[in-house]
Design a protein around this motif. Structure first.
Motif, mmCIF file in Angstrom:
data_model
loop_
_atom_site.group_PDB
_atom_site.id
_atom_site.type_symbol
_atom_site.label_atom_id
_atom_site.label_comp_id
_atom_site.label_asym_id
_atom_site.label_seq_id
_atom_site.Cartn_x
_atom_site.Cartn_y
_atom_site.Cartn_z
ATOM 1 N N ASP A 55 0.845 -1.260 -0.059
ATOM 2 C CA ASP A 55 -0.041 -0.050 0.199
ATOM 3 C C ASP A 55 0.888 1.102 0.159
ATOM 4 O OD1 ASP A 55 -2.455 -1.292 -0.085
ATOM 5 O OD2 ASP A 55 -2.458 -1.338 2.163
ATOM 6 N N ILE A 56 1.755 1.187 0.756
ATOM 7 C CA ILE A 56 2.911 2.364 1.015
ATOM 8 C C ILE A 56 3.504 2.713 -0.435
ATOM 9 C CG2 ILE A 56 4.883 3.349 1.866
ATOM 10 C CD1 ILE A 56 4.018 1.952 4.452
ATOM 11 N N LEU A 57 3.925 1.571 -1.093
ATOM 12 C CA LEU A 57 4.568 1.544 -2.338
ATOM 13 C C LEU A 57 3.625 2.161 -3.634
ATOM 14 C CD1 LEU A 57 6.626 -1.681 -2.607
ATOM 15 C CD2 LEU A 57 7.604 0.726 -2.400
ATOM 16 N N LYS A 58 2.297 1.702 -3.509
ATOM 17 C CA LYS A 58 1.447 2.273 -4.315
ATOM 18 C C LYS A 58 1.212 3.794 -4.363
ATOM 19 C CE LYS A 58 -1.412 -1.869 -4.807
ATOM 20 N NZ LYS A 58 -2.793 -2.325 -4.571
ATOM 21 N N VAL B 94 18.441 35.677 10.853
ATOM 22 C CA VAL B 94 19.062 34.609 11.967
ATOM 23 C C VAL B 94 18.124 33.320 12.275
ATOM 24 C CG1 VAL B 94 18.207 35.612 14.122
ATOM 25 C CG2 VAL B 94 20.283 34.265 13.991
ATOM 26 N N PHE B 95 16.849 33.789 11.877
ATOM 27 C CA PHE B 95 15.775 32.700 12.080
ATOM 28 C C PHE B 95 15.583 31.760 11.063
ATOM 29 C CE2 PHE B 95 14.371 36.317 14.621
ATOM 30 C CZ PHE B 95 14.540 35.559 15.887
ATOM 31 N N ARG B 96 16.326 31.986 9.906
ATOM 32 C CA ARG B 96 16.267 31.179 8.520
ATOM 33 C C ARG B 96 16.421 29.662 8.986
ATOM 34 N NH1 ARG B 96 20.801 30.038 4.331
ATOM 35 N NH2 ARG B 96 21.499 28.853 6.319
ATOM 36 N N ASP B 97 17.244 29.138 9.753
ATOM 37 C CA ASP B 97 17.380 27.738 9.895
ATOM 38 C C ASP B 97 16.303 27.297 10.631
ATOM 39 O OD1 ASP B 97 19.724 28.027 8.571
ATOM 40 O OD2 ASP B 97 21.025 27.574 10.270
ATOM 41 N N ALA B 98 15.693 27.723 11.657
ATOM 42 C CA ALA B 98 14.461 27.544 12.164
ATOM 43 C C ALA B 98 13.305 27.349 11.360
ATOM 44 C CB ALA B 98 14.087 28.543 13.322
ATOM 45 N N ILE B 99 13.085 28.509 10.549
ATOM 46 C CA ILE B 99 11.849 28.408 9.472
ATOM 47 C C ILE B 99 12.039 27.113 8.596
ATOM 48 C CG2 ILE B 99 11.074 29.443 7.451
ATOM 49 C CD1 ILE B 99 11.915 32.211 8.616
ATOM 50 N N ILE B 100 13.394 26.771 8.131
ATOM 51 C CA ILE B 100 13.703 25.573 7.300
ATOM 52 C C ILE B 100 13.339 24.378 7.991
ATOM 53 C CG2 ILE B 100 15.383 24.320 6.146
ATOM 54 C CD1 ILE B 100 17.022 26.882 5.475
ATOM 55 N N ALA B 101 13.939 24.192 9.058
ATOM 56 C CA ALA B 101 13.530 23.186 10.100
ATOM 57 C C ALA B 101 12.133 22.633 10.234
ATOM 58 C CB ALA B 101 14.394 23.160 11.243
ATOM 59 N N ILE B 102 11.305 23.974 10.470
ATOM 60 C CA ILE B 102 9.673 23.851 10.672
ATOM 61 C C ILE B 102 9.364 23.219 9.433
ATOM 62 C CG2 ILE B 102 7.743 25.073 11.094
ATOM 63 C CD1 ILE B 102 9.245 26.838 12.993
ATOM 64 N N SER B 103 9.858 23.775 8.163
ATOM 65 C CA SER B 103 9.068 23.475 6.955
ATOM 66 C C SER B 103 9.564 22.076 6.867
ATOM 67 C CB SER B 103 9.720 24.347 5.789
ATOM 68 O OG SER B 103 9.702 25.766 6.008
ATOM 69 N N TYR B 104 10.532 21.624 7.280
ATOM 70 C CA TYR B 104 10.855 20.132 6.800
ATOM 71 C C TYR B 104 9.889 19.415 7.680
ATOM 72 C CZ TYR B 104 15.401 19.771 4.245
ATOM 73 O OH TYR B 104 16.342 19.842 3.138
ATOM 74 N N GLY B 105 9.667 19.604 8.920
ATOM 75 C CA GLY B 105 8.850 18.808 9.846
ATOM 76 C C GLY B 105 7.457 18.973 9.105
ATOM 77 N N LEU B 106 6.866 20.099 8.563
ATOM 78 C CA LEU B 106 5.499 19.958 7.854
ATOM 79 C C LEU B 106 5.472 19.059 6.521
ATOM 80 C CD1 LEU B 106 4.668 23.527 8.377
ATOM 81 C CD2 LEU B 106 3.762 21.770 9.806
ATOM 82 N N PHE B 107 6.366 19.227 5.670
ATOM 83 C CA PHE B 107 6.583 18.606 4.645
ATOM 84 C C PHE B 107 6.712 17.156 4.909
ATOM 85 C CE2 PHE B 107 8.483 22.494 2.482
ATOM 86 C CZ PHE B 107 7.189 22.990 2.445
ATOM 87 N N ASN B 108 7.590 16.493 5.912
ATOM 88 C CA ASN B 108 7.876 15.410 6.328
ATOM 89 C C ASN B 108 6.542 14.549 6.884
ATOM 90 O OD1 ASN B 108 10.534 15.267 5.247
ATOM 91 N ND2 ASN B 108 11.331 15.789 7.272
ATOM 92 N N LEU B 109 5.891 15.322 7.735
ATOM 93 C CA LEU B 109 4.499 14.808 8.197
ATOM 94 C C LEU B 109 3.627 14.581 7.174
ATOM 95 C CD1 LEU B 109 3.363 13.926 10.730
ATOM 96 C CD2 LEU B 109 2.585 16.306 11.166
ATOM 97 N N ALA B 110 3.670 15.717 6.074
ATOM 98 C CA ALA B 110 2.748 15.647 5.141
ATOM 99 C C ALA B 110 2.777 14.341 4.259
ATOM 100 C CB ALA B 110 2.602 16.969 4.252
ATOM 101 N N SER B 111 3.991 14.213 3.790
ATOM 102 C CA SER B 111 4.547 12.933 3.170
ATOM 103 C C SER B 111 4.121 11.730 3.783
ATOM 104 C CB SER B 111 5.982 13.121 2.687
ATOM 105 O OG SER B 111 6.358 14.396 2.076
ATOM 106 N N LEU B 112 4.578 11.649 5.091
ATOM 107 C CA LEU B 112 4.002 10.613 5.748
ATOM 108 C C LEU B 112 2.510 10.117 5.951
ATOM 109 C CD1 LEU B 112 4.890 8.292 7.890
ATOM 110 C CD2 LEU B 112 4.901 10.090 9.838
ATOM 111 N N ARG B 113 1.780 11.142 6.028
ATOM 112 C CA ARG B 113 0.431 11.019 6.050
ATOM 113 C C ARG B 113 -0.193 10.386 4.505
ATOM 114 N NH1 ARG B 113 -1.593 15.964 9.943
ATOM 115 N NH2 ARG B 113 -0.971 14.854 11.800
ATOM 116 N N LEU B 114 0.566 11.073 3.443
ATOM 117 C CA LEU B 114 0.273 10.757 2.123
ATOM 118 C C LEU B 114 0.580 9.269 1.880
ATOM 119 C CD1 LEU B 114 1.113 13.927 -0.079
ATOM 120 C CD2 LEU B 114 -1.044 12.839 0.353
ATOM 121 N N ALA B 115 1.785 8.708 2.666
ATOM 122 C CA ALA B 115 2.303 7.464 2.361
ATOM 123 C C ALA B 115 1.385 6.321 3.054
ATOM 124 C CB ALA B 115 3.660 7.481 2.734
#
Length: 228
Positions: A5-8, A81-102
């Motif tokens: 199912d995940i591969l699909k 100076v907050f750039r890396d924090a913004i990127i880290a939060i974005s990674y978290g949101l994108f990764n969680l969304a990808s996980l839920r899609l999977a």
């Protein structure tokens, strides 16, 4: 969900990730400040090399642009100076969304899945400045507030070397990797840490950054090899 199912659902996950990456790249590289910086740091990119114009990039972006990237690029949050924090939060949101899609709409991410997403964001937050080591000339020209420019090159390298080694051990422990996989991950992180501290020319920093991208990919693959 079953592995089948995940591969699909993998094409959907890849499409989602590619969309986010394309949108970010279009927004990130089109401003006059970014173009000037890329002429110094990355002249091979499409706009400074003349393969596409800023106006064409803007037109493509109109079809894709979300508010978050407008904030990051047009309001120059990427220079703060907050750039890396913004990127880290974005990674978290994108990764969680990808996980839920999977896993599909009829399943929920486990606490372990959420913890892994947070762990990856912590890795990004504390190691993302490796990409800034090679770009210090252009970043200084743009007055960008990066970790190497704010803390000093030496401090940034020491912190990076420690974090790469620490997160390799932490992620290996999280997934209870076999000793072979553990040795491979920690061995690569040790090599990266050595290069960060010993190879300090811009060209060498670019090579170290590529190795760090490989290391990030290995961390992402942790669930495939873990026993937890």
């Amino acid at each position: 969900p079953s592995p089948v199912d995940i591969l699909k659902r993998c094409p959907t996950v890849l499409l989602f990730s590619a969309y986010n990456l394309l949108t970010f790249d279009l927004a990130n590289q089109r401003s006059p400040e970014s173009i000037a910086e890329d002429r110094a740091n990355k002249p091979w990119r499409p706009i400074p090399s003349g393969k596409i114009t800023p106006e064409k990039t803007r037109q493509a972006l109109l079809c894709l642009l979300p508010v978050a990237l407008w904030y990051y690029n047009d309001l120059t949050a990427g220079d703060s100076v907050f750039r890396d924090a913004i990127i880290a939060i974005s990674y978290g949101l994108f990764n969680l969304a990808s996980l839920r899609l999977a896993i599909g709409p009829h399943n929920s991410a486990t606490h372990r899945g959420h913890a892994w997403t947070a762990l990856i964001s912590a890795v990004i937050l504390t190691t993302m400045h490796i990409q800034d080591l090679k770009d210090q000339a252009g970043d200084r020209q743009r007055s960008r507030k990066t970790v190497p420019l704010l803390s000093g090159d030496g401090v940034a390298r020491l912190a990076l070397a420690f974090c790469v080694l620490f997160w390799s051990c932490a992620c290996a422990s999280f997934w209870q990797l076999t000793w072979r996989t553990y040795a491979l991950s920690v061995g690569l992180s040790g090599f990266i840490a050595w290069r960060v501290l010993r190879k300090r020319e811009a060209r060498e920093d670019a090579r170290t950054w590529r190795l760090c991208c490989l290391w990030h990919s290995m961390l992402y693959a942790g669930p495939l090899f873990g026993r937890a």
